[in-house]
Motif scaffolding. Structure first.
Motif, mmCIF file in Angstrom:
data_model
loop_
_atom_site.group_PDB
_atom_site.id
_atom_site.type_symbol
_atom_site.label_atom_id
_atom_site.label_comp_id
_atom_site.label_asym_id
_atom_site.label_seq_id
_atom_site.Cartn_x
_atom_site.Cartn_y
_atom_site.Cartn_z
ATOM 1 N N ASP A 1 0.847 -1.205 0.000
ATOM 2 C CA ASP A 1 0.000 0.000 0.000
ATOM 3 C C ASP A 1 0.881 1.253 0.000
ATOM 4 O O ASP A 1 0.622 2.202 -0.747
ATOM 5 C CB ASP A 1 -0.908 -0.018 1.236
ATOM 6 C CG ASP A 1 -1.822 1.193 1.264
ATOM 7 O OD1 ASP A 1 -2.669 1.299 0.360
ATOM 8 O OD2 ASP A 1 -1.664 2.055 2.161
ATOM 9 N N ILE B 1 4.764 6.385 8.741
ATOM 10 C CA ILE B 1 3.467 6.814 9.298
ATOM 11 C C ILE B 1 2.699 5.591 9.790
ATOM 12 O O ILE B 1 2.077 5.589 10.840
ATOM 13 C CB ILE B 1 2.629 7.580 8.236
ATOM 14 C CG1 ILE B 1 3.315 8.892 7.857
ATOM 15 C CG2 ILE B 1 1.219 7.865 8.736
ATOM 16 C CD1 ILE B 1 2.717 9.582 6.634
ATOM 17 N N LYS B 2 2.787 4.527 8.985
ATOM 18 C CA LYS B 2 2.054 3.299 9.324
ATOM 19 C C LYS B 2 2.610 2.649 10.591
ATOM 20 O O LYS B 2 1.876 2.127 11.419
ATOM 21 C CB LYS B 2 2.127 2.304 8.150
ATOM 22 C CG LYS B 2 1.153 2.624 7.011
ATOM 23 C CD LYS B 2 1.319 1.630 5.884
ATOM 24 C CE LYS B 2 0.486 1.979 4.671
ATOM 25 N NZ LYS B 2 -0.948 1.739 4.858
ATOM 26 N N LYS C 1 8.279 7.538 3.979
ATOM 27 C CA LYS C 1 7.408 8.340 4.869
ATOM 28 C C LYS C 1 6.130 7.563 5.201
ATOM 29 O O LYS C 1 5.710 7.526 6.346
ATOM 30 C CB LYS C 1 7.043 9.661 4.172
ATOM 31 C CG LYS C 1 8.103 10.730 4.277
ATOM 32 C CD LYS C 1 7.637 11.828 5.230
ATOM 33 C CE LYS C 1 8.608 12.997 5.264
ATOM 34 N NZ LYS C 1 9.714 12.789 6.161
ATOM 35 N N THR C 2 5.522 6.960 4.168
ATOM 36 C CA THR C 2 4.272 6.217 4.386
ATOM 37 C C THR C 2 4.500 5.040 5.315
ATOM 38 O O THR C 2 3.677 4.775 6.203
ATOM 39 C CB THR C 2 3.696 5.723 3.038
ATOM 40 O OG1 THR C 2 3.895 6.723 2.062
ATOM 41 C CG2 THR C 2 2.230 5.396 3.132
ATOM 42 N N ALA D 1 1.064 3.948 -3.035
ATOM 43 C CA ALA D 1 0.801 5.366 -2.739
ATOM 44 C C ALA D 1 1.945 6.226 -3.274
ATOM 45 O O ALA D 1 1.714 7.248 -3.927
ATOM 46 C CB ALA D 1 0.644 5.560 -1.237
ATOM 47 N N SER D 2 3.176 5.778 -3.013
ATOM 48 C CA SER D 2 4.330 6.561 -3.483
ATOM 49 C C SER D 2 4.401 6.557 -5.015
ATOM 50 O O SER D 2 4.717 7.573 -5.621
ATOM 51 C CB SER D 2 5.628 6.021 -2.888
ATOM 52 O OG SER D 2 5.889 4.727 -3.375
ATOM 53 N N TYR E 1 1.691 9.060 -6.457
ATOM 54 C CA TYR E 1 2.075 10.479 -6.411
ATOM 55 C C TYR E 1 3.297 10.773 -7.295
ATOM 56 O O TYR E 1 3.414 11.858 -7.862
ATOM 57 C CB TYR E 1 2.290 10.934 -4.961
ATOM 58 C CG TYR E 1 0.960 11.112 -4.265
ATOM 59 C CD1 TYR E 1 0.108 12.156 -4.619
ATOM 60 C CD2 TYR E 1 0.512 10.202 -3.313
ATOM 61 C CE1 TYR E 1 -1.141 12.296 -4.026
ATOM 62 C CE2 TYR E 1 -0.732 10.335 -2.703
ATOM 63 C CZ TYR E 1 -1.555 11.388 -3.078
ATOM 64 O OH TYR E 1 -2.805 11.531 -2.511
ATOM 65 N N MET F 1 8.736 9.170 -0.406
ATOM 66 C CA MET F 1 7.314 9.034 -0.083
ATOM 67 C C MET F 1 7.002 7.625 0.425
ATOM 68 O O MET F 1 6.189 7.446 1.326
ATOM 69 C CB MET F 1 6.469 9.376 -1.320
ATOM 70 C CG MET F 1 6.435 10.867 -1.613
ATOM 71 S SD MET F 1 5.205 11.363 -2.810
ATOM 72 C CE MET F 1 5.917 10.808 -4.319
#
Lengths: 350, 122
Positions: free
Chosen positions: B22, B81-82, B77-78, B26-27, B30, B74
């Motif tokens: 995921d 965050i997770k 970072k994701t 996402a990365s 974007y 990215m």
């Protein structure tokens, strides 16, 4: 995905409108035509002649430019930063053509130009070299569809580059000469035309107005029957189209058919179409072609000589371009009216 | 090399394949949003200034490395965050990936400059 979107949301919110505007500028196309410098192509790499001659020390190249029909807003804007590029409003008769149709026209012009170059070069070479066999039977006439106006009836049924075979006239006569078509037509009526494409013969109904108003443009060409000539030639695939390489193609083919090397080790380029009688025809994008030759450091450049039948002249445009780019045209820019003049010039070089 | 793959396995175990993928998608999504106009811009600039093709290829190589860096940033970072407490040295893991990307971009770019472009100019 959600986590990253949440994290980037403040940036996305700010950039979304500029992003949409940028994408619009990058995809929306406007009715202009941009000419930009392209490159030079050694004719030998495109047309291969199966004949042994002495080593060719120099090179003969045709010059191509990049022409953009209907550029995007972005291309239109960045075009302004180049001193070589030129932008004009897209002529009315070009506007309805799709990119695919433009490619077909360009390919057709190149294909017929190569055949004209072969005809002229073989005829000239056969006068000097007994090995070269080129008789009248080596060519045949065709009439091809070279243009279609937007208001042509049955527009989609007629293919660009397809061969016109005949028309069934008013009293069921079979008319094959395109100059006689209107003699066998009555205003307001439609007639059956026979065409041939690569796959089959087909029929299309066209009106008298289509022919009288030149909504269908038919052009006569001489093509080469490759079985009837000696030596054979092979045309390699290339993505460069258009007829403006004709003069240099003829010169290169000729140089590959005679024993003496006329290049004298020079990097020769130029532009100009070739007609079946060996005369040189005018071309477009002169400024960009001069720029291309200048960037590619060619030793001399052939350009069509002044022809009083036209109102603006390639040679005058080329001189202006030379002045703009700081090129000394003396001995570099060579105007020629016929292929023979180009050959004579090269043969005269010490 | 073994340690590198082991680190990926540990990351996969700690985060789970679904979350890892995921984060990757996402990365990539974007990055594609940036890549699309970039490709269009370069395509159109090249068409207008074809005679500077080698220069554009060099710039494309640099921009490609930049976009790869952004995509990896990215992705990282994701992931963070997770799951904040990851035992694997994620910076080192992604740096190696960036080096691999850059080498591939460099090789492809050089192939274009020295092989494909001269071949195209027939």
């Amino acid at each position: 995905m959600k986590e990253l979107t949440k994290k980037l949301w403040p940036i996305i919110r700010i950039l979304i409108i500029p992003y949409i505007i940028l994408m619009f500028l990058l995809v929306y196309r406007i009715d202009y035509l941009i000419y930009a410098p392209g490159g030079i192509t050694e004719v030998e790499s495109v047309i291969d002649i199966d004949y042994e001659v002495e080593e060719i020390k120099g090179s003969i190249s045709s010059t191509y430019i990049i022409s953009f029909k209907r550029p995007t807003f972005f291309q239109f804007v960045i075009n302004d930063f180049s001193k070589y590029n030129e932008v004009i409003i897209l002529p009315e008769y070009y506007r309805h053509y799709t990119d695919q149709e433009n490619r077909e026209i360009s390919y057709l012009q190149k294909m017929t130009s190569v055949d004209a170059a072969v005809i002229v070069a073989y005829q000239l070479a056969s006068e000097d070299n007994d090995d070269i066999i080129f008789e009248e039977s080596a060519t045949y006439h065709v009439v091809l569809v070279t243009g279609k106006a937007e208001d042509l009836s049955n527009y989609d049924s007629v293919g660009l580059g397809d061969e016109f075979i005949s028309m069934i006239g008013e009293s069921d006569e079979l008319v094959t000469d395109i100059n006689d078509l209107t003699d066998f037509m009555i205003e307001g009526n439609s007639y059956t035309f026979n065409f041939k494409n690569e796959e089959a013969l087909y029929q299309v109904d066209l009106t008298t107005e289509d022919i009288e108003d030149r909504a269908l443009i038919l052009t006569e060409y001489l093509l080469v029957n490759e079985d009837e000539i000696n030596p054979k030639f092979t045309e390699n695939d290339s993505n460069i189209g258009g007829p403006s390489g004709g003069l240099l193609q003829t010169l290169s083919i000729y140089n590959n058919l005679i024993q003496e090397d006329i290049t004298h080790g020079l990097k020769i380029a130029g532009t100009g179409t070739i007609r079946y009688d060996g005369s040189v025809g005018y071309i477009g994008g002169v400024k960009q072609k001069i720029a291309t030759a200048y960037i590619n450091k060619v030793d001399l450049f052939f350009i069509p000589a002044i022809d009083e039948r036209y109102s603006s002249h390639n040679y005058i445009e080329a001189l202006a371009a030379c002045e703009e780019f700081g090129i000394d045209p003396e001995g570099w820019l060579i105007p020629v009216a016929t292929i023979q003049e180009a050959i004579d010039y090269l043969e005269g070089i010490e | 090399m073994k340690a590198y793959f082991k680190s990926w396995k540990v990351l996969n175990k700690e985060l789970g394949m679904t979350d890892l993928l995921d984060a990757l998608f996402a990365s990539l999504f974007y990055s594609l949003l940036i890549l699309t106009p970039t490709i269009l811009i370069f395509g159109q600039i090249i068409s207008m200034y074809y005679y500077l093709l080698n220069l554009w290829v060099v710039l494309i190589m640099l921009v490609s490395v930049g976009i790869s860096m952004l995509q990896l940033l990215m992705w990282k970072k994701t992931i963070l965050i997770k799951k904040k407490d990851i035992s694997v040295n994620i910076n080192q893991l992604f740096s190696k990936l960036l080096i691999t990307y850059s080498v591939v971009i460099l090789v492809v770019g050089l192939l274009f400059i020295f092989v494909f472009i001269p071949m195209m100019q027939i």
